[in-house]
Design a protein around this motif. Structure first.
Motif, mmCIF file in Angstrom:
data_model
loop_
_atom_site.group_PDB
_atom_site.id
_atom_site.type_symbol
_atom_site.label_atom_id
_atom_site.label_comp_id
_atom_site.label_asym_id
_atom_site.label_seq_id
_atom_site.Cartn_x
_atom_site.Cartn_y
_atom_site.Cartn_z
ATOM 1 N N ASP A 41 -18.795 -31.783 58.527
ATOM 2 C CA ASP A 41 -20.140 -31.256 58.301
ATOM 3 C C ASP A 41 -20.513 -31.287 56.821
ATOM 4 N N ASP A 42 -19.524 -31.220 55.949
ATOM 5 C CA ASP A 42 -19.793 -31.189 54.518
ATOM 6 C C ASP A 42 -19.799 -32.572 53.873
ATOM 7 N N GLU A 43 -18.922 -33.470 54.296
ATOM 8 C CA GLU A 43 -18.705 -34.714 53.569
ATOM 9 C C GLU A 43 -19.174 -35.982 54.272
ATOM 10 N N LEU A 44 -19.511 -35.907 55.550
ATOM 11 C CA LEU A 44 -19.860 -37.121 56.284
ATOM 12 C C LEU A 44 -21.150 -37.754 55.771
ATOM 13 N N ASP A 45 -22.171 -36.945 55.488
ATOM 14 C CA ASP A 45 -23.425 -37.494 54.960
ATOM 15 C C ASP A 45 -23.193 -38.270 53.676
ATOM 16 N N GLU A 46 -22.383 -37.702 52.793
ATOM 17 C CA GLU A 46 -22.108 -38.357 51.508
ATOM 18 C C GLU A 46 -21.366 -39.677 51.711
ATOM 19 N N MET A 53 -21.635 -45.610 51.703
ATOM 20 C CA MET A 53 -21.379 -46.892 52.359
ATOM 21 C C MET A 53 -22.677 -47.680 52.545
ATOM 22 N N LEU A 54 -23.767 -46.982 52.851
ATOM 23 C CA LEU A 54 -25.063 -47.652 52.995
ATOM 24 C C LEU A 54 -25.507 -48.296 51.682
ATOM 25 N N ASP A 55 -25.153 -47.685 50.574
ATOM 26 C CA ASP A 55 -25.549 -48.187 49.257
ATOM 27 C C ASP A 55 -24.647 -49.299 48.740
ATOM 28 N N ASP A 56 -23.529 -49.552 49.414
ATOM 29 C CA ASP A 56 -22.588 -50.586 48.980
ATOM 30 C C ASP A 56 -23.103 -51.950 49.438
ATOM 31 N N ASP A 57 -23.520 -52.771 48.480
ATOM 32 C CA ASP A 57 -24.105 -54.077 48.794
ATOM 33 C C ASP A 57 -23.133 -55.056 49.451
ATOM 34 N N GLU A 58 -21.846 -54.787 49.351
ATOM 35 C CA GLU A 58 -20.843 -55.674 49.935
ATOM 36 C C GLU A 58 -20.611 -55.410 51.419
ATOM 37 N N VAL A 59 -21.069 -54.268 51.919
ATOM 38 C CA VAL A 59 -20.825 -53.882 53.312
ATOM 39 C C VAL A 59 -21.982 -54.343 54.200
ATOM 40 N N GLY A 60 -21.648 -55.109 55.249
ATOM 41 C CA GLY A 60 -22.644 -55.594 56.191
ATOM 42 C C GLY A 60 -22.604 -54.878 57.529
ATOM 43 N N ILE A 61 -21.448 -54.312 57.858
ATOM 44 C CA ILE A 61 -21.263 -53.589 59.124
ATOM 45 C C ILE A 61 -20.530 -52.290 58.818
ATOM 46 N N ILE A 62 -21.054 -51.197 59.322
ATOM 47 C CA ILE A 62 -20.392 -49.898 59.210
ATOM 48 C C ILE A 62 -19.933 -49.488 60.603
ATOM 49 N N VAL A 63 -18.666 -49.140 60.726
ATOM 50 C CA VAL A 63 -18.106 -48.709 62.008
ATOM 51 C C VAL A 63 -17.815 -47.216 61.924
ATOM 52 N N MET A 64 -18.273 -46.480 62.936
ATOM 53 C CA MET A 64 -18.018 -45.043 63.034
ATOM 54 C C MET A 64 -17.722 -44.689 64.485
ATOM 55 N N HIS A 65 -17.117 -43.543 64.669
ATOM 56 C CA HIS A 65 -16.931 -43.021 66.024
ATOM 57 C C HIS A 65 -18.273 -42.442 66.476
ATOM 58 N N ASP A 118 -23.165 -36.873 65.561
ATOM 59 C CA ASP A 118 -23.632 -35.495 65.735
ATOM 60 C C ASP A 118 -23.447 -34.657 64.475
ATOM 61 N N HIS A 119 -22.586 -35.093 63.574
ATOM 62 C CA HIS A 119 -22.313 -34.350 62.345
ATOM 63 C C HIS A 119 -23.215 -34.773 61.187
#
Length: 107
Positions: A34-39, A44-56, A61-62
């Motif tokens: 709840d505290d760190e997931l948004d950050e 990761m969204l701001d990282d220009d090298e990342v094209g796909i983000i994988v999460m559970h 919900d968090h």
């Protein structure tokens, strides 16, 4: 075009991806989601090298409303969720958003 896959989640979730060679990851322990997931997601969204983000799927919900809305509408990087009841309809929408067409379009 972004080449990297990024994984965000609990250390247990990210370990398999790391063993498979994924170099971009953010470990967020269950008790700190709840505290760190948004950050972690925003970073990761701001990282220009990342094209796909994988999460559970359950981790969505968090997320705060703002960050969740951002990842759900992001084209690049695209968010792919796994587990927790992420049905084929959800994956279908993710693929459609990522490539711009519906591969399973009904006639």
């Amino acid at each position: 075009m972004s080449q990297e896959i990024g994984v965000i989640g609990s250390p247990e979730f990210t370990t398999g991806f790391r063993l498979a060679g994924v170099r971009r990851f953010e470990n967020v322990p269950e008790e700190q989601k709840d505290d760190e997931l948004d950050e972690a997601v925003s970073s990761m969204l701001d990282d220009d090298e990342v094209g796909i983000i994988v999460m559970h799927n359950d981790d969505l919900d968090h997320l705060s409303r703002t960050v969740r809305q951002t990842v759900e509408t992001s084209v690049e990087p695209v968010l792919v969720t796994l587990g927790g009841g992420a049905g084929s309809g959800g994956l279908r929408e993710q693929i459609k958003r990522a490539i711009g067409i519906d591969l399973m379009e009904e006639e």
